[in-house]
Design a protein around this motif. Structure first.
Motif, PDB file in Angstrom:
ATOM      1  N   MET A   1      -0.220   5.265  -5.012  1.00  0.00           N
ATOM      2  CA  MET A   1      -1.074   4.300  -5.708  1.00  0.00           C
ATOM      3  C   MET A   1      -0.239   3.148  -6.262  1.00  0.00           C
ATOM      4  O   MET A   1      -0.640   1.981  -6.171  1.00  0.00           O
ATOM      5  N   ILE A   2       0.935   3.455  -6.814  1.00  0.00           N
ATOM      6  CA  ILE A   2       1.806   2.391  -7.322  1.00  0.00           C
ATOM      7  C   ILE A   2       2.295   1.514  -6.172  1.00  0.00           C
ATOM      8  O   ILE A   2       2.339   0.289  -6.275  1.00  0.00           O
ATOM      9  N   PHE A   3       2.634   2.152  -5.063  1.00  0.00           N
ATOM     10  CA  PHE A   3       3.077   1.407  -3.886  1.00  0.00           C
ATOM     11  C   PHE A   3       1.969   0.485  -3.375  1.00  0.00           C
ATOM     12  O   PHE A   3       2.221  -0.650  -2.979  1.00  0.00           O
ATOM     13  N   MET A   4       0.729   0.952  -3.376  1.00  0.00           N
ATOM     14  CA  MET A   4      -0.397   0.107  -2.965  1.00  0.00           C
ATOM     15  C   MET A   4      -0.553  -1.083  -3.912  1.00  0.00           C
ATOM     16  O   MET A   4      -0.905  -2.184  -3.480  1.00  0.00           O
ATOM     17  N   LEU A   5      -0.273  -0.880  -5.186  1.00  0.00           N
ATOM     18  CA  LEU A   5      -0.307  -1.982  -6.141  1.00  0.00           C
ATOM     19  C   LEU A   5       0.764  -3.017  -5.794  1.00  0.00           C
ATOM     20  O   LEU A   5       0.503  -4.226  -5.828  1.00  0.00           O
TER      21      LEU A   5
ATOM     22  N   PHE B   1       2.612   8.944   6.760  1.00  0.00           N
ATOM     23  CA  PHE B   1       2.917   8.428   5.430  1.00  0.00           C
ATOM     24  C   PHE B   1       2.171   9.194   4.342  1.00  0.00           C
ATOM     25  O   PHE B   1       2.634   9.268   3.215  1.00  0.00           O
ATOM     26  N   GLY B   2       1.038   9.782   4.682  1.00  0.00           N
ATOM     27  CA  GLY B   2       0.306  10.591   3.715  1.00  0.00           C
ATOM     28  C   GLY B   2       1.092  11.804   3.247  1.00  0.00           C
ATOM     29  O   GLY B   2       0.922  12.267   2.116  1.00  0.00           O
ATOM     30  N   PHE B   3       1.966  12.308   4.102  1.00  0.00           N
ATOM     31  CA  PHE B   3       2.782  13.460   3.713  1.00  0.00           C
ATOM     32  C   PHE B   3       4.088  13.057   3.041  1.00  0.00           C
ATOM     33  O   PHE B   3       4.810  13.899   2.526  1.00  0.00           O
ATOM     34  N   LEU B   4       4.423  11.793   3.041  1.00  0.00           N
ATOM     35  CA  LEU B   4       5.674  11.338   2.448  1.00  0.00           C
ATOM     36  C   LEU B   4       5.560  10.998   0.969  1.00  0.00           C
ATOM     37  O   LEU B   4       6.568  10.953   0.273  1.00  0.00           O
ATOM     38  N   PHE B   5       4.359  10.730   0.494  1.00  0.00           N
ATOM     39  CA  PHE B   5       4.181  10.233  -0.870  1.00  0.00           C
ATOM     40  C   PHE B   5       3.309  11.164  -1.700  1.00  0.00           C
ATOM     41  O   PHE B   5       2.312  11.681  -1.204  1.00  0.00           O
ATOM     42  N   GLN B   6       3.668  11.302  -2.948  1.00  0.00           N
ATOM     43  CA  GLN B   6       2.780  11.919  -3.915  1.00  0.00           C
ATOM     44  C   GLN B   6       1.683  10.895  -4.227  1.00  0.00           C
ATOM     45  O   GLN B   6       1.917   9.685  -4.109  1.00  0.00           O
ATOM     46  N   PRO B   7       0.497  11.331  -4.626  1.00  0.00           N
ATOM     47  CA  PRO B   7      -0.601  10.375  -4.852  1.00  0.00           C
ATOM     48  C   PRO B   7      -0.267   9.251  -5.836  1.00  0.00           C
ATOM     49  O   PRO B   7      -0.579   8.090  -5.567  1.00  0.00           O
TER      50      PRO B   7
ATOM     51  N   PHE C   1       9.647  -1.482   2.303  1.00  0.00           N
ATOM     52  CA  PHE C   1       8.625  -2.514   2.505  1.00  0.00           C
ATOM     53  C   PHE C   1       9.250  -3.905   2.457  1.00  0.00           C
ATOM     54  O   PHE C   1       8.986  -4.749   3.320  1.00  0.00           O
ATOM     55  N   ILE C   2      10.087  -4.152   1.469  1.00  0.00           N
ATOM     56  CA  ILE C   2      10.749  -5.456   1.337  1.00  0.00           C
ATOM     57  C   ILE C   2      11.639  -5.716   2.555  1.00  0.00           C
ATOM     58  O   ILE C   2      11.663  -6.827   3.093  1.00  0.00           O
ATOM     59  N   ALA C   3      12.345  -4.692   3.014  1.00  0.00           N
ATOM     60  CA  ALA C   3      13.207  -4.848   4.195  1.00  0.00           C
ATOM     61  C   ALA C   3      12.381  -5.181   5.434  1.00  0.00           C
ATOM     62  O   ALA C   3      12.765  -6.053   6.229  1.00  0.00           O
ATOM     63  N   VAL C   4      11.250  -4.513   5.611  1.00  0.00           N
ATOM     64  CA  VAL C   4      10.389  -4.790   6.773  1.00  0.00           C
ATOM     65  C   VAL C   4       9.872  -6.223   6.721  1.00  0.00           C
ATOM     66  O   VAL C   4       9.892  -6.933   7.737  1.00  0.00           O
ATOM     67  N   VAL C   5       9.424  -6.670   5.556  1.00  0.00           N
ATOM     68  CA  VAL C   5       8.929  -8.041   5.412  1.00  0.00           C
ATOM     69  C   VAL C   5      10.058  -9.037   5.700  1.00  0.00           C
ATOM     70  O   VAL C   5       9.862 -10.030   6.411  1.00  0.00           O
ATOM     71  N   ALA C   6      11.261  -8.763   5.183  1.00  0.00           N
ATOM     72  CA  ALA C   6      12.398  -9.663   5.399  1.00  0.00           C
ATOM     73  C   ALA C   6      12.792  -9.711   6.874  1.00  0.00           C
ATOM     74  O   ALA C   6      13.041 -10.798   7.424  1.00  0.00           O
TER      75      ALA C   6
ATOM     76  N   PHE D   1       9.277   5.910  -5.177  1.00  0.00           N
ATOM     77  CA  PHE D   1       8.664   4.584  -5.219  1.00  0.00           C
ATOM     78  C   PHE D   1       9.704   3.518  -4.874  1.00  0.00           C
ATOM     79  O   PHE D   1       9.418   2.584  -4.139  1.00  0.00           O
ATOM     80  N   ALA D   2      10.928   3.676  -5.394  1.00  0.00           N
ATOM     81  CA  ALA D   2      11.985   2.691  -5.141  1.00  0.00           C
ATOM     82  C   ALA D   2      12.319   2.623  -3.656  1.00  0.00           C
ATOM     83  O   ALA D   2      12.485   1.528  -3.100  1.00  0.00           O
TER      84      ALA D   2
END
Length: 185
Positions: free
Chosen positions: A145-149, A135-141, A52-57, A45-46
């Motif tokens: 879900m936390i990332f979507m939050l 990305f579906g294969f990179l993350f556990q569900p 995500f923060i780097a892409v936005v920046a 998650f980290a």
């Protein structure tokens, strides 16, 4: 007699096509990973939040630093690369690598040099389906879900404090919104 089909119908059709293509690409990726005994990594998650923060920046930096006269070219090149990558992912597991690379490069160059609404929408659909599959294969569900939050909170704050509107205005100034386009009549 000309029949007018509603926007909701077209949006629904687009969603169904995107899901079908995503499931197809994901099934090909799954077969490839299993055949080559490659374990799907569990991206933390980290890491995902940091990315995500780097892409936005970086996007904010690009939009604020590059003059409008050059921004259109930079964004077009970025989108062409993104579209080539998405095309490559979608077909690399069903065609030989040289053919997949050739078609991917052709898709990126065609989008860059031969602007057509249908081509833009088709390549965007393929790219988003490819990204969703990868990305579906990179993350556990639970991680996903936390990332979507986190993304939902970002969206809420970005709209509340005007960042989202500023970004959309800046992108629309150079006519480079990464979105599906509805052809007006």
């Amino acid at each position: 007699m000309k029949v007018k089909i509603s926007s909701a119908f077209w949006a629904s059709l687009l969603m169904v096509l995107a899901l079908a293509l995503t499931f197809f690409v994901a099934s090909e990726i799954k077969l490839f990973l299993e055949a080559n005994l490659i374990a799907s990594p569990d991206v933390s998650f980290a890491w995902a939040t940091g990315y995500f923060i780097a892409v936005v920046a970086v996007m904010a930096l690009i939009l604020s630093v590059i003059p409008l006269s050059k921004l259109r070219l930079v964004l077009k090149m970025l989108f062409a690369l993104m579209f080539a990558w998405g095309t490559f992912v979608a077909i690399a597991l069903i065609l030989p690598e040289p053919a997949a690379v050739s078609i991917a490069v052709a898709a990126g160059v065609a989008w860059l040099l031969w602007a057509r609404v249908w081509l833009h929408n088709f390549i965007l659909l393929v790219t988003l389906s490819s990204a969703g599959s990868v990305f579906g294969f990179l993350f556990q569900p639970l991680t996903f879900m936390i990332f979507m939050l986190v993304i939902a909170v970002y969206d809420m704050l970005a709209v509340r404090f005007g960042f989202m509107v500023w970004m959309a205005d800046r992108l629309s100034e150079v006519n480079a919104l990464p979105a599906f386009i509805k052809k007006s009549h």
